[in-house]
Scaffold this motif. Structure first.
Motif, mmCIF file in Angstrom:
data_model
loop_
_atom_site.group_PDB
_atom_site.id
_atom_site.type_symbol
_atom_site.label_atom_id
_atom_site.label_comp_id
_atom_site.label_asym_id
_atom_site.label_seq_id
_atom_site.Cartn_x
_atom_site.Cartn_y
_atom_site.Cartn_z
ATOM 1 N N SER A 1 3.065 11.185 0.477
ATOM 2 C CA SER A 1 3.539 12.012 -0.232
ATOM 3 C C SER A 1 2.343 12.293 -1.332
ATOM 4 N N VAL A 2 2.817 13.281 -2.085
ATOM 5 C CA VAL A 2 1.568 13.678 -3.050
ATOM 6 C C VAL A 2 2.207 14.644 -4.017
ATOM 7 N N ALA A 3 1.738 14.946 -5.216
ATOM 8 C CA ALA A 3 2.120 16.117 -6.187
ATOM 9 C C ALA A 3 1.093 16.716 -6.371
ATOM 10 N N LEU A 4 1.247 18.013 -6.707
ATOM 11 C CA LEU A 4 0.443 19.250 -7.216
ATOM 12 C C LEU A 4 0.819 19.426 -8.413
ATOM 13 N N THR A 5 -0.226 19.322 -9.151
ATOM 14 C CA THR A 5 0.088 19.630 -10.933
ATOM 15 C C THR A 5 -1.226 20.370 -11.585
ATOM 16 N N ASP A 6 -1.356 21.492 -11.077
ATOM 17 C CA ASP A 6 -2.386 22.149 -11.718
ATOM 18 C C ASP A 6 -2.116 22.631 -13.158
ATOM 19 N N HIS A 7 -3.189 22.932 -13.849
ATOM 20 C CA HIS A 7 -3.070 23.263 -15.349
ATOM 21 C C HIS A 7 -2.289 24.618 -15.414
ATOM 22 N N ALA B 1 5.820 17.220 0.010
ATOM 23 C CA ALA B 1 4.992 17.854 -0.918
ATOM 24 C C ALA B 1 5.934 18.077 -2.557
ATOM 25 N N ILE B 2 5.468 17.555 -3.434
ATOM 26 C CA ILE B 2 5.934 17.490 -4.747
ATOM 27 C C ILE B 2 5.300 18.461 -5.473
ATOM 28 N N ILE B 3 5.959 19.725 -5.645
ATOM 29 C CA ILE B 3 5.567 20.806 -6.238
ATOM 30 C C ILE B 3 5.647 20.638 -7.874
ATOM 31 N N GLY B 4 4.546 20.807 -8.503
ATOM 32 C CA GLY B 4 4.612 20.451 -10.097
ATOM 33 C C GLY B 4 3.492 21.245 -10.821
ATOM 34 N N MET B 5 3.516 21.086 -12.072
ATOM 35 C CA MET B 5 2.389 21.916 -12.829
ATOM 36 C C MET B 5 2.340 20.873 -14.171
ATOM 37 N N GLU B 6 0.942 20.927 -14.490
ATOM 38 C CA GLU B 6 0.765 20.212 -15.882
ATOM 39 C C GLU B 6 0.719 21.445 -16.837
ATOM 40 N N THR B 7 1.686 21.567 -17.540
ATOM 41 C CA THR B 7 1.925 22.705 -18.760
ATOM 42 C C THR B 7 1.486 22.256 -19.921
ATOM 43 N N HIS C 1 0.803 -1.262 -0.027
ATOM 44 C CA HIS C 1 0.060 -0.024 -0.113
ATOM 45 C C HIS C 1 0.923 1.070 -0.009
ATOM 46 N N GLY C 2 2.140 1.343 0.891
ATOM 47 C CA GLY C 2 2.876 2.393 0.739
ATOM 48 C C GLY C 2 3.693 2.831 -0.263
ATOM 49 N N GLU C 3 3.673 2.187 -1.192
ATOM 50 C CA GLU C 3 4.593 1.996 -2.459
ATOM 51 C C GLU C 3 3.994 2.886 -3.586
ATOM 52 N N PHE C 4 2.611 3.265 -3.298
ATOM 53 C CA PHE C 4 1.975 3.993 -4.442
ATOM 54 C C PHE C 4 1.932 5.567 -4.002
ATOM 55 N N VAL C 5 2.314 6.489 -5.014
ATOM 56 C CA VAL C 5 2.226 8.205 -4.495
ATOM 57 C C VAL C 5 1.358 8.632 -5.862
ATOM 58 N N HIS C 6 0.338 9.324 -5.549
ATOM 59 C CA HIS C 6 -0.508 10.125 -6.546
ATOM 60 C C HIS C 6 0.442 11.127 -7.093
ATOM 61 N N LEU C 7 0.797 11.276 -8.123
ATOM 62 C CA LEU C 7 1.737 12.109 -8.885
ATOM 63 C C LEU C 7 1.004 13.066 -9.901
ATOM 64 N N HIS C 8 -0.220 13.072 -10.057
ATOM 65 C CA HIS C 8 -0.871 13.923 -11.184
ATOM 66 C C HIS C 8 -2.236 14.315 -10.427
ATOM 67 N N ASN C 9 -2.268 15.326 -9.995
ATOM 68 C CA ASN C 9 -3.636 16.113 -9.144
ATOM 69 C C ASN C 9 -3.804 17.562 -9.550
ATOM 70 N N HIS C 10 -5.107 17.767 -9.546
ATOM 71 C CA HIS C 10 -5.800 19.098 -9.776
ATOM 72 C C HIS C 10 -6.488 19.597 -8.713
ATOM 73 N N THR C 11 -6.288 20.804 -8.334
ATOM 74 C CA THR C 11 -7.138 21.539 -7.289
ATOM 75 C C THR C 11 -7.919 22.594 -7.941
ATOM 76 N N HIS C 12 -8.707 23.506 -7.153
ATOM 77 C CA HIS C 12 -9.512 24.515 -7.704
ATOM 78 C C HIS C 12 -8.486 25.674 -8.323
ATOM 79 N N TYR C 13 -7.158 25.380 -8.419
ATOM 80 C CA TYR C 13 -6.544 26.482 -8.943
ATOM 81 C C TYR C 13 -6.268 26.282 -10.408
ATOM 82 N N SER C 14 -6.854 24.996 -10.652
ATOM 83 C CA SER C 14 -7.003 24.466 -12.024
ATOM 84 C C SER C 14 -8.374 25.092 -12.474
ATOM 85 N N VAL C 15 -8.614 26.356 -12.612
ATOM 86 C CA VAL C 15 -9.894 27.008 -12.625
ATOM 87 C C VAL C 15 -10.828 26.405 -13.533
ATOM 88 N N LEU C 16 -12.101 26.078 -13.042
ATOM 89 C CA LEU C 16 -13.272 25.490 -13.525
ATOM 90 C C LEU C 16 -12.935 24.101 -14.197
#
Length: 329
Positions: free
Chosen positions: A44-50, A70-76, A9-24
């Motif tokens: 661990s988790v990543a943030l990858t807003d648009h 905190a894995i700081i990222g972006m979906e460019t 269970h502990g070997e998986f990390v979510h690396l692709h996530n969007h929040t309300h900063y990915s507007v609408l």
């Protein structure tokens, strides 16, 4: 990339996530997303807003409160041609790409790319291009992206030679910091399954590591209807319009690692463990709360304070006394 025992269970990390900063587009707020990560026993988790790093500081601070890496990222968005090209006949299309800051240099480069994309490359979306990715590649980890990424789209529209060429280019720039991304939606979306199969073959051919992601836009499955309403706002559609844009057939919530493992752990356990190995490579430390006043160069016999006083009196003499006053430095 050999087969190993079924991951835990502990070997998986979510690396692709969007929040309300990915507007609408993203529904979840950062605290709610992180609370769900903690609830699922993840650290661990990543943030990858648009196309934006707007949520990066809040994300970093909230992760610290919960002792989460905190894995700081972006979906460019990658321009179809150059990021300055803005021909409506050629440049409306663009590709998705996940960028993750591996260290503080990577975070600096991520900010540079975000700024350039928004200030110079904006055309429907904030865009970068291959030249910029090459120039600011240091310290960044790259995932090939969703089905709308360069490699994914080439496979989706039956252009395997271009998919191969594109993946080779990214590997030549980022080396072992380039990962092929397969998305878990294949269990509910036939087209994703077809693209995933080709991505896996490509990764094996080019000896590129693979990670599996969930592309989360909301925290829980029961939030799906609210997300559909958000998409209606984005597209100006009515909820009961049968022809409206909808993602209801795609699970875009933060999936329980147990479910990811149940679908991928037997045949491709390394796709899961690679997410944790990737996360362990990321270590960004931000110093917050400091005074970021720039330092100005002054003549050798002046402090910043004394030089400012000199310039102030010189300006007063000129503006109010019609005197050209130049004190010796």
């Amino acid at each position: 990339m050999g087969v190993s025992s079924k991951p835990s269970h502990g070997e998986f990390v979510h690396l692709h996530n969007h929040t309300h900063y990915s507007v609408l587009d993203g529904l979840q707020k950062i605290p709610a997303m992180l609370d769900r990560i903690v609830e699922l026993g993840m650290n661990s988790v990543a943030l990858t807003d648009h196309g934006t790093l707007s949520g990066a500081i809040e994300f970093y601070q909230e992760c610290k409160k919960r002792d989460i890496r905190a894995i700081i990222g972006m979906e460019t968005y990658v321009a179809n041609r150059g990021h300055l090209d803005k021909d409506p006949a050629k440049d409306r299309s663009r590709y998705h790409l996940i960028l993750l800051a591996m260290n503080n240099t990577g975070y600096q480069n991520l900010m540079r790319l975000s700024s350039i994309a928004n200030l110079e490359g904006f055309y429907f979306k904030p865009r970068v291009d291959h030249e910029l990715l090459d120039k600011y590649s240091e310290g960044l980890i790259v995932l090939s992206g969703c089905i709308g990424g360069e490699v994914g789209e080439y496979f989706r529209y039956d252009q395997p030679e271009k998919a191969l060429e594109t993946a080779q280019w990214y590997k030549s720039i980022f080396g072992d910091r380039y990962y092929i991304e397969v998305q878990d939606h294949s269990h509910s979306w036939d087209e994703q399954r077809r693209v995933n199969e080709q991505l896996i073959e490509l990764a094996a051919k080019l000896e590129i590591e693979v990670v599996v992601t969930s592309d989360a836009h909301y925290s829980r499955h029961e939030d799906q209807e609210a997300h559909e309403i958000l998409l209606c706002v984005q597209t100006g559609s009515f909820y009961d319009d049968k022809d409206r844009f909808s993602l209801k057939d795609t699970d875009l919530f933060i999936t329980d690692p147990k479910d990811i493992i149940s679908r991928w752990g037997k045949e491709h356990p390394e796709f899961i463990s690679n997410t944790a190995k990737l996360a362990a490579r990321c270590e960004v430390t931000l110093e917050l709360g400091g005074i970021l006043i720039p330092k100005f160069e002054t003549p050798s016999n002046h402090t910043e304070k004394s030089y400012l006083e000199l310039l102030t009196y010189q300006g007063l003499a000129w503006r109010y006394g019609s005197v050209t006053y130049k004190a010796s430095l």
